[in-house]
Motif scaffolding. Structure first.
Motif: not given
Length: 226
Positions: A106-117
């Motif tokens: 899911e794109m939202e999950e990927l974006l969230a992981r990017i933000r956290v990283t």
């Protein structure tokens, strides 16, 4: 100007969707469709994060990651992996990947992981630039705020215990004699028993619940990496 993300993905439709979504979120992007081109683009420009597919032509993602980590560990790498490729996930993490996400995602999950990283990377950069912060493995000591944490948990120390630990952490892996410690922490005019160092080292060991400060028989003490 937003953070710069390099997308290394051979499936052009996926790469294009990632590029558009990331640009919409305010990131700058670069795209490569082979492992070789991705490595070239990585070396030619500066990136804040790399999205790296494992299954790539010419050079697979794990080989790209290995070459990146051979020179630096600062740039975060987030792997894009196949659903059942458990061995690839493990190998990627062992090679220095910061995280992975399984296709399809899911794109939202990927974006969230990017933000956290990226947030974690910024935090590390700020801490590295803080002249009052000292670290030794999982031990962290801030001389200005007079705060100590061990394995993420705060540790309450007396003034003398804090000064002793601060002296150790300012000289990591260096064998310190009791006389050196006395002069630095208790002062040159201290004429008491040198056993006071042993007593306070014992206090620190008890409060940290660790043998981080190790005895060097016949010499003194040394702070090892935690």
């Amino acid at each position: 100007m937003g953070e710069r993300i390099l997308i290394i993905e051979d499936e052009q439709k996926i790469a294009r969707v990632l590029e558009l979504e990331l640009q919409f979120e305010g990131y700058e992007t670069g795209v490569a469709h082979t492992g070789t081109d991705g490595l070239i683009l990585y070396r030619e420009q500066s990136w804040d994060l790399i999205l790296l597919d494992i299954m790539l032509p010419e050079m697979n993602g794990l080989d790209v990651l290995k070459r990146i980590r051979a020179t630096e560990y600062d740039t975060p790498v987030l792997l894009l992996t196949a659903k059942d490729a458990v061995s690839d996930k493990v190998a990627g993490l062992d090679l220095g990947a910061n995280d992975y996400i399984t296709k399809p995602f899911e794109m939202e999950e990927l974006l969230a992981r990017i933000r956290v990283t990226l947030r974690f990377r910024k935090k590390e950069a700020l801490e590295e630039a803080d002249p009052y912060l000292f670290t030794a493995g999982q031990l962290r000591l801030h001389t200005q705020m007079r705060e100590v944490t061990w394995q993420g948990e705060p540790v309450e120390l007396t003034k003398r215990e804090f000064e002793l630990l601060a002296y150790f952490i300012a000289h990591p892996k260096q064998v310190l004699t009791r006389e050196q410690i006395l002069d630095a922490v208790w002062g040159y005019d201290y004429y008491g028993d040198t056993n006071v160092v042993d007593v306070y080292v014992r206090y620190l060991r008890q409060k940290l619940e660790s043998q981080l400060i190790q005895t060097v028989r016949g010499v003194g003490y040394v702070l090892k990496e935690g």
